[in-house]
Design a protein around this motif. Structure first.
Motif, PDB file in Angstrom:
ATOM      1  N   TYR A  26       0.833  -1.204   0.000  1.00 39.03           N
ATOM      2  CA  TYR A  26       0.000   0.000   0.000  1.00 39.03           C
ATOM      3  C   TYR A  26       0.870   1.257   0.000  1.00 39.03           C
ATOM      4  N   LEU A  27       1.898   1.258   0.846  1.00 42.23           N
ATOM      5  CA  LEU A  27       2.773   2.436   0.932  1.00 42.23           C
ATOM      6  C   LEU A  27       3.515   2.658  -0.373  1.00 42.23           C
ATOM      7  N   VAL A  28       3.976   1.571  -0.982  1.00 40.38           N
ATOM      8  CA  VAL A  28       4.692   1.701  -2.254  1.00 40.38           C
ATOM      9  C   VAL A  28       3.771   2.254  -3.336  1.00 40.38           C
ATOM     10  N   LEU A  29       2.542   1.704  -3.377  1.00 43.64           N
ATOM     11  CA  LEU A  29       1.586   2.168  -4.383  1.00 43.64           C
ATOM     12  C   LEU A  29       1.172   3.618  -4.133  1.00 43.64           C
ATOM     13  N   ALA A  30       1.186   4.043  -2.852  1.00 40.31           N
ATOM     14  CA  ALA A  30       0.762   5.399  -2.530  1.00 40.31           C
ATOM     15  C   ALA A  30       1.806   6.436  -2.904  1.00 40.31           C
ATOM     16  N   LEU A  31       3.060   6.014  -3.044  1.00 43.46           N
ATOM     17  CA  LEU A  31       4.121   6.958  -3.372  1.00 43.46           C
ATOM     18  C   LEU A  31       3.997   7.422  -4.812  1.00 43.46           C
ATOM     19  N   SER A  32       4.257   8.691  -5.035  1.00 44.34           N
ATOM     20  CA  SER A  32       4.168   9.235  -6.398  1.00 44.34           C
ATOM     21  C   SER A  32       5.519   9.256  -7.089  1.00 44.34           C
ATOM     22  N   PHE A  33       6.589   9.033  -6.341  1.00 46.83           N
ATOM     23  CA  PHE A  33       7.948   9.065  -6.898  1.00 46.83           C
ATOM     24  C   PHE A  33       8.541   7.664  -6.887  1.00 46.83           C
ATOM     25  N   ASN A  34       9.632   7.487  -7.607  1.00 47.32           N
ATOM     26  CA  ASN A  34      10.253   6.176  -7.752  1.00 47.32           C
ATOM     27  C   ASN A  34      11.373   5.990  -6.731  1.00 47.32           C
ATOM     28  N   GLN A  35      11.368   4.847  -6.083  1.00 46.02           N
ATOM     29  CA  GLN A  35      12.452   4.442  -5.193  1.00 46.02           C
ATOM     30  C   GLN A  35      12.941   3.067  -5.647  1.00 46.02           C
ATOM     31  N   PRO A  36      13.780   3.030  -6.677  1.00 48.85           N
ATOM     32  CA  PRO A  36      14.224   1.734  -7.202  1.00 48.85           C
ATOM     33  C   PRO A  36      15.028   0.952  -6.169  1.00 48.85           C
ATOM     34  N   LYS A  37      15.053  -0.350  -6.353  1.00 48.42           N
ATOM     35  CA  LYS A  37      15.880  -1.211  -5.515  1.00 48.42           C
ATOM     36  C   LYS A  37      17.124  -1.572  -6.312  1.00 48.42           C
ATOM     37  N   PHE A  38      18.269  -1.087  -5.854  1.00 45.81           N
ATOM     38  CA  PHE A  38      19.526  -1.292  -6.565  1.00 45.81           C
ATOM     39  C   PHE A  38      20.368  -2.350  -5.864  1.00 45.81           C
ATOM     40  N   PRO A  39      21.310  -2.965  -6.584  1.00 39.90           N
ATOM     41  CA  PRO A  39      22.289  -3.835  -5.925  1.00 39.90           C
ATOM     42  C   PRO A  39      23.241  -2.974  -5.084  1.00 39.90           C
ATOM     43  N   PRO A  40      24.121  -3.591  -4.313  1.00 44.71           N
ATOM     44  CA  PRO A  40      24.982  -2.804  -3.411  1.00 44.71           C
ATOM     45  C   PRO A  40      25.851  -1.763  -4.109  1.00 44.71           C
ATOM     46  N   THR A  41      26.294  -2.030  -5.329  1.00 50.39           N
ATOM     47  CA  THR A  41      27.143  -1.059  -6.032  1.00 50.39           C
ATOM     48  C   THR A  41      26.597  -0.811  -7.437  1.00 50.39           C
ATOM     49  N   PRO A  42      25.498  -0.086  -7.550  1.00 55.83           N
ATOM     50  CA  PRO A  42      24.925   0.173  -8.883  1.00 55.83           C
ATOM     51  C   PRO A  42      25.828   1.087  -9.703  1.00 55.83           C
ATOM     52  N   ILE A  43      25.719   0.950 -11.022  1.00 57.32           N
ATOM     53  CA  ILE A  43      26.548   1.728 -11.941  1.00 57.32           C
ATOM     54  C   ILE A  43      25.647   2.419 -12.957  1.00 57.32           C
ATOM     55  N   TRP A  44      25.961   3.673 -13.252  1.00 56.15           N
ATOM     56  CA  TRP A  44      25.269   4.418 -14.306  1.00 56.15           C
ATOM     57  C   TRP A  44      26.260   4.788 -15.399  1.00 56.15           C
ATOM     58  N   ASN A  45      25.749   4.919 -16.612  1.00 52.62           N
ATOM     59  CA  ASN A  45      26.594   5.384 -17.706  1.00 52.62           C
ATOM     60  C   ASN A  45      27.118   6.765 -17.352  1.00 52.62           C
ATOM     61  N   SER A  46      28.419   6.953 -17.417  1.00 44.44           N
ATOM     62  CA  SER A  46      29.005   8.241 -17.027  1.00 44.44           C
ATOM     63  C   SER A  46      28.678   9.342 -18.025  1.00 44.44           C
ATOM     64  N   ASN A  47      28.276   8.971 -19.245  1.00 43.23           N
ATOM     65  CA  ASN A  47      27.905   9.960 -20.263  1.00 43.23           C
ATOM     66  C   ASN A  47      26.396  10.172 -20.243  1.00 43.23           C
ATOM     67  N   GLY A  48      26.001  11.391 -19.922  1.00 46.48           N
ATOM     68  CA  GLY A  48      24.589  11.706 -19.878  1.00 46.48           C
ATOM     69  C   GLY A  48      24.021  12.045 -21.242  1.00 46.48           C
ATOM     70  N   ILE A  49      22.707  11.929 -21.358  1.00 47.82           N
ATOM     71  CA  ILE A  49      21.975  12.302 -22.572  1.00 47.82           C
ATOM     72  C   ILE A  49      21.174  13.557 -22.250  1.00 47.82           C
ATOM     73  N   THR A  50      21.329  14.593 -23.048  1.00 47.40           N
ATOM     74  CA  THR A  50      20.571  15.822 -22.832  1.00 47.40           C
ATOM     75  C   THR A  50      19.159  15.628 -23.356  1.00 47.40           C
ATOM     76  N   ILE A  51      18.180  15.569 -22.453  1.00 44.65           N
ATOM     77  CA  ILE A  51      16.788  15.369 -22.880  1.00 44.65           C
ATOM     78  C   ILE A  51      16.058  16.697 -23.042  1.00 44.65           C
ATOM     79  N   ALA A  52      16.627  17.770 -22.492  1.00 44.37           N
ATOM     80  CA  ALA A  52      16.030  19.100 -22.650  1.00 44.37           C
ATOM     81  C   ALA A  52      17.115  20.143 -22.452  1.00 44.37           C
ATOM     82  N   ASN A  53      17.212  21.092 -23.391  1.00 43.24           N
ATOM     83  CA  ASN A  53      18.204  22.154 -23.268  1.00 43.24           C
ATOM     84  C   ASN A  53      17.530  23.475 -22.921  1.00 43.24           C
ATOM     85  N   ARG A  54      18.290  24.548 -23.027  1.00 40.25           N
ATOM     86  CA  ARG A  54      17.787  25.854 -22.598  1.00 40.25           C
ATOM     87  C   ARG A  54      16.556  26.286 -23.389  1.00 40.25           C
TER      88      ARG A  54
END
Length: 506
Positions: A26-54
């Protein structure tokens, strides 16, 4: 009799466990934002993608919110609007204008209502109702709210940057009563019950309040109804594995690991079993795809991708979560400290830093798996991983990974698998490699790219016409009677090949 008691105990235990699971869902469904469950040392691509500019989000974007349906909400400070679009969309699908001024934070509830800061000029927090399509005032404040949050009990929190405190009020009250203090005394300070220019905030399901205490370079945890805070990140914390410089945003994942926007170090850091480490923006301040410039806030989508407001680059960056690293991790922690002095050995690292002090450490790996290496230092340091051996006279030999990857040194041209040392002179790679924007048509490229393309086309057309006319002229037998006729014929053919190769190279 004993069996009957056991059955009752099992039944009660099962019911409690079942109720606990229902409550959690119920609490998870009630939340409007995302709280992903990651492994102990998650990794993201160091190069970002610009989805919106000025051109889309305006100057100095501060606030972003990604809901559980992967709808992206951004407050446009320059145009005083709220932008909404699906993650896959290129342009906003909805733009909500408002009579607010310079909003620096927003929060979206599960039903789509939007709460936006309007404290700069008007001293209030406004709510846009998805049902009525209108704005209304829901909280009176005396300064900008640099952080907005609504907890599971419908308590609205506002982090008042200029008054060094976090205030709150219940949205269930029929009358808009005065605000209550959630954290801070209202006096600037660094003791446990004080704050100094607080910014982003987060409230978990236990009603514990996390505050990005910018002026004190720390993140404070205020447990429910307890006025004294606990430093959970920063040099004064119980686990001082990271130094912060004006943290401006904080989020918890499903395992209660912290993710912090470290604004003036221009990076995002995260906690894990081994302490804190840099996740993205780990290559210094800048505008390259793997750099940030005064980031302000972050939000996750359902897949764990990270969205960051890159404030002084006037853009929104998306850093993809690399799922291939989600296998079983081995919990190994090894801390090594060393000191570089004038007596340390040096080597020629690149053109800009010919004399670089270094120290090497050898690690023997017996088990295949994911290993995360990071460093903390009060000077600029660079890390390199070599296979088997490091030769200071041949720094590119046996090199597997480097701190500067995927950006190369200014002495290197090409990718990691095929590079050479730059010689004397200028090449197209040198001039244009930092200007070219991938996945964009020529119209959306920089002026230097357009100019280079225009000059190249003009040179090609002129060279093509010249070569064809020369070829036609000097293939005539009479023209070849002249001593240089054959030479000019051959020259026209080779120049045609040369200009063709030039356009292909470009």
């Amino acid at each position: 009799m004993n069996n009957s008691k056991k059955k009752h105990k099992l039944t009660i235990s099962f019911c409690l466990q079942f109720f606990s699971n229902i409550l959690y869902i119920y609490l998870v469904l009630a939340l409007s934002f995302n709280q992903p469950k990651f492994p102990p040392t998650p990794i993201w691509n160091s190069n970002g993608i610009t989805i919106a500019n000025r051109s889309i989000v305006g100057e100095y974007p501060n606030a972003i919110f990604v809901n559980t349906n992967n709808m992206i909400y951004v407050a446009d400070r320059e145009n005083n609007t709220i932008l909404i679009w699906q993650e896959e969309s290129v342009n906003p699908t909805k733009i909500i204008p408002g009579n607010f001024s310079k909003p620096v934070s927003l929060f979206v509830t599960s039903n789509g209502d939007i709460y936006v800061d309007d404290g700069y000029d008007n001293g209030r927090v406004q709510k846009w109702s998805v049902e009525t399509n209108n704005f209304s005032t829901v909280m009176n404040v005396n300064s900008s709210c640099y952080g907005l949050f609504i907890d599971i009990n419908d308590i609205l929190y506002c982090s008042i940057f200029g008054h060094h405190q976090v205030v709150k009020r219940s949205l269930n009250d029929a009358v808009m009563t005065s605000n209550r203090i959630a954290a801070g005394t209202g006096t600037q300070g660094s003791v446990s019950n004080q704050l100094d220019n607080p910014r982003g905030i987060f409230v978990d399901v236990n009603l514990d309040l996390y505050v990005a205490d910018c002026g004190n370079d720390r993140v404070q945890l205020f447990q429910s109804e307890v006025p004294e805070g606990i430093t959970v990140a920063g040099s004064e914390s119980d686990n001082p594995s990271i130094t912060l410089y004006c943290p401006s945003g904080v989020i918890l994942d499903a395992e209660k690991y912290l993710f912090i926007v470290d604004q003036y170090y221009h990076r995002i850091v995260g906690s894990s079993f081994g302490g804190f480490r840099c996740l993205v923006g780990c290559y210094g301040v800048g505008s390259q795809s793997n750099q940030l410039n005064s980031p302000s806030s972050l939000s996750f989508d359902r897949s764990g991708n990270m969205f960051v407001t890159d404030q002084y680059n006037h853009r929104i960056q998306k850093f993809k979560y690399l799922k291939r690293y989600c296998g079983t991790s081995i919990n190994i922690q090894f801390i090594y400290s060393s000191k570089l002095t004038d007596g340390s050995p040096t080597y020629y690292r690149d053109c800009q830093v010919p004399q670089c002090y270094y120290e090497t450490s050898q690690i023997h790996i017996n088990t295949t798996g994911l290993y995360v290496l990071w460093s903390e230092s009060n000077i600029n340091v660079y890390g390199y991983i070599y296979q088997n051996d490091f030769d200071p006279l041949k720094p590119s030999e046996n090199l597997l990974l480097s701190h500067d990857s995927p950006e190369q040194s200014s002495c290197v041209i090409g990718d990691q698998c095929n590079f050479h040392i730059k010689g004397i002179g200028l090449t197209l790679d040198d001039i244009l490699r930092d200007e070219l924007q991938p996945n964009k048509v020529l119209n959306n490229q920089s002026f230097s790219i357009k100019l280079s393309a225009g000059l190249t086309i003009i040179m090609f057309v002129a060279g093509l016409i010249n070569s064809i006319l020369s070829f036609i002229t000097f293939q005539n037998k009479d023209s070849q009677q002249v001593g240089c006729g054959m030479y000019l014929l051959a020259s026209s053919i080779t120049s045609l090949f040369a200009i063709s190769m030039f356009i292909i190279k470009f």
